[in-house]
Design a protein around this motif. Sequence first.
Motif, mmCIF file in Angstrom:
data_model
loop_
_atom_site.group_PDB
_atom_site.id
_atom_site.type_symbol
_atom_site.label_atom_id
_atom_site.label_comp_id
_atom_site.label_asym_id
_atom_site.label_seq_id
_atom_site.Cartn_x
_atom_site.Cartn_y
_atom_site.Cartn_z
ATOM 1 N N TYR A 190 0.927 -1.388 -0.258
ATOM 2 C CA TYR A 190 -0.019 0.062 -0.119
ATOM 3 C C TYR A 190 0.907 1.378 0.052
ATOM 4 C CZ TYR A 190 -3.065 -3.909 2.082
ATOM 5 O OH TYR A 190 -3.833 -4.690 2.147
ATOM 6 N N GLU A 191 1.667 1.562 -1.009
ATOM 7 C CA GLU A 191 2.444 2.375 -1.053
ATOM 8 C C GLU A 191 2.030 3.934 -1.267
ATOM 9 O OE1 GLU A 191 4.957 2.353 -5.292
ATOM 10 O OE2 GLU A 191 5.308 0.720 -3.977
ATOM 11 N N GLN A 192 0.985 3.965 -2.187
ATOM 12 C CA GLN A 192 0.311 5.311 -2.437
ATOM 13 C C GLN A 192 -0.954 5.191 -3.237
ATOM 14 O OE1 GLN A 192 2.322 7.960 -5.272
ATOM 15 N NE2 GLN A 192 1.993 6.731 -6.741
ATOM 16 N N GLY A 193 -1.979 6.073 -3.151
ATOM 17 C CA GLY A 193 -2.940 5.957 -3.956
ATOM 18 C C GLY A 193 -4.102 5.172 -3.505
ATOM 19 N N ARG A 194 -5.015 4.775 -4.335
ATOM 20 C CA ARG A 194 -6.230 4.144 -4.120
ATOM 21 C C ARG A 194 -6.166 2.533 -4.042
ATOM 22 N NH1 ARG A 194 -11.415 2.991 -6.651
ATOM 23 N NH2 ARG A 194 -12.878 3.683 -5.618
ATOM 24 N N TYR A 195 -6.587 1.760 -3.017
ATOM 25 C CA TYR A 195 -6.743 0.588 -3.137
ATOM 26 C C TYR A 195 -8.178 0.113 -2.680
ATOM 27 C CZ TYR A 195 -1.613 1.120 -3.019
ATOM 28 O OH TYR A 195 -0.286 1.306 -3.276
ATOM 29 N N ARG A 196 -8.519 -1.226 -3.294
ATOM 30 C CA ARG A 196 -9.916 -1.640 -2.677
ATOM 31 C C ARG A 196 -9.793 -2.903 -2.283
ATOM 32 N NH1 ARG A 196 -14.993 0.302 -2.110
ATOM 33 N NH2 ARG A 196 -16.723 -0.876 -2.751
ATOM 34 N N GLU A 197 -10.597 -3.323 -1.066
ATOM 35 C CA GLU A 197 -10.464 -4.899 -0.689
ATOM 36 C C GLU A 197 -11.746 -5.097 0.113
ATOM 37 O OE1 GLU A 197 -6.947 -5.843 1.665
ATOM 38 O OE2 GLU A 197 -5.574 -5.094 0.277
ATOM 39 N N LYS A 198 -12.471 -6.050 -0.301
ATOM 40 C CA LYS A 198 -13.885 -6.617 0.476
ATOM 41 C C LYS A 198 -14.692 -5.366 0.635
ATOM 42 C CE LYS A 198 -11.534 -10.380 2.572
ATOM 43 N NZ LYS A 198 -11.483 -11.204 3.907
ATOM 44 N N GLY A 199 -14.813 -4.399 -0.121
ATOM 45 C CA GLY A 199 -15.860 -3.296 -0.177
ATOM 46 C C GLY A 199 -15.138 -2.138 0.700
ATOM 47 N N THR A 200 -14.115 -2.026 1.100
ATOM 48 C CA THR A 200 -13.256 -1.046 1.866
ATOM 49 C C THR A 200 -12.339 -0.257 0.660
ATOM 50 O OG1 THR A 200 -13.400 -1.949 3.906
ATOM 51 C CG2 THR A 200 -11.819 -0.091 3.658
ATOM 52 N N THR A 201 -12.672 1.029 0.681
ATOM 53 C CA THR A 201 -11.477 1.753 -0.232
ATOM 54 C C THR A 201 -10.479 2.485 0.889
ATOM 55 O OG1 THR A 201 -12.961 2.056 -1.929
ATOM 56 C CG2 THR A 201 -11.338 3.842 -1.571
ATOM 57 N N LEU A 202 -9.229 2.226 0.596
ATOM 58 C CA LEU A 202 -7.967 2.666 1.122
ATOM 59 C C LEU A 202 -7.516 3.849 0.162
ATOM 60 C CD1 LEU A 202 -5.604 2.941 3.263
ATOM 61 C CD2 LEU A 202 -4.813 1.120 1.842
ATOM 62 N N TYR A 203 -7.275 5.113 0.759
ATOM 63 C CA TYR A 203 -6.344 6.044 -0.096
ATOM 64 C C TYR A 203 -4.986 6.249 0.977
ATOM 65 C CZ TYR A 203 -5.097 9.139 -3.316
ATOM 66 O OH TYR A 203 -4.450 9.974 -4.294
ATOM 67 N N VAL A 204 -3.840 6.163 0.349
ATOM 68 C CA VAL A 204 -2.804 6.348 1.048
ATOM 69 C C VAL A 204 -2.098 7.722 0.335
ATOM 70 C CG1 VAL A 204 -0.342 5.735 1.654
ATOM 71 C CG2 VAL A 204 -2.349 4.051 1.054
ATOM 72 N N SER A 205 -2.196 8.838 1.184
ATOM 73 C CA SER A 205 -1.906 10.056 0.591
ATOM 74 C C SER A 205 -0.312 10.356 0.644
ATOM 75 C CB SER A 205 -2.415 11.111 1.560
ATOM 76 O OG SER A 205 -1.749 12.355 1.230
ATOM 77 N N ARG A 206 0.209 10.917 -0.188
ATOM 78 C CA ARG A 206 1.715 11.071 -0.312
ATOM 79 C C ARG A 206 2.251 12.147 0.388
ATOM 80 N NH1 ARG A 206 0.665 10.771 -6.162
ATOM 81 N NH2 ARG A 206 0.536 12.954 -6.204
ATOM 82 N N GLY A 207 0.984 12.779 1.093
ATOM 83 C CA GLY A 207 1.220 14.134 2.142
ATOM 84 C C GLY A 207 1.998 15.160 1.436
ATOM 85 N N LEU A 208 2.496 15.919 2.308
ATOM 86 C CA LEU A 208 2.887 17.199 1.910
ATOM 87 C C LEU A 208 4.202 17.735 1.973
ATOM 88 C CD1 LEU A 208 0.004 19.691 3.240
ATOM 89 C CD2 LEU A 208 0.660 19.062 0.872
#
Length: 235
Positions: A190-208
């Motif tokens: 899960y290094e960056q961006g959008r992922y989806r597993e079992k109905g859950t959306t994950l978004y990993v921000s690159r931050g500032l």
Amino acid sequence: TTIRVLHISDIHYEGLSLRERRLMDLVEEQAPDLIVLTGDYLNLSSVYDPEAQAGVRDLLGRFRAPYGVYAITGSPVVDIPAVVPKIFEGLPIQWLDEEGVEISVHGQTFWLLGVRNTYHEERDAEALTALAAATPSDAFRVLLYHTPDLMPLVAETGVDLYLCGHTHGGQIRLPLYGAVATSSRWGKRYEQGRYREKGTTLYVSRGLGLEGLGAPRARFLSPPEVILWEFRGLG
């Protein structure tokens, strides 16, 4: 009607720069209903710097949204208990520390959940499980947790959206390979961006911001970002 939620992560403040000025312009331009902050407010090199502490407090105090600004703590080595509470003291920002809050915007309702990152995986997992069980499973639920490390468990809880940062997208990325390092227990999973597993959306921000201490003050193929989410039809 649309709910606009602005996600800001990993500010890693060292001093006022073009990046912070651009951030304030973006917040004003996007006019979000809600702002969520997912940790790491100071640079590792400036955690104990009084000027940096005062500077990031001033920056955070400028964030305004009609339905509130919500925050969680980031990495324990950055958002240390002796410093971070004082920075936020008296600011119009609500801490979510193992806490869920029901939010209604434009007649639509969702739950915002915040779990503290302690680097103790079992403790954090228990806190998440308890919080998820204490909030309605049929509601739209958004989790704030600093790292992507809880994703497999979060996907089992039925949480709809999981917002985090921490990885900086690697900060230094190589063509065709991506992040050189992520500081996540899952490595590049899960290094960056959008992922989806079992109905859950994950978004990993690159931050500032940038890591600090011995880490290079540079980004390569991993530009800073803030993310605007638009929710519709939540009921």
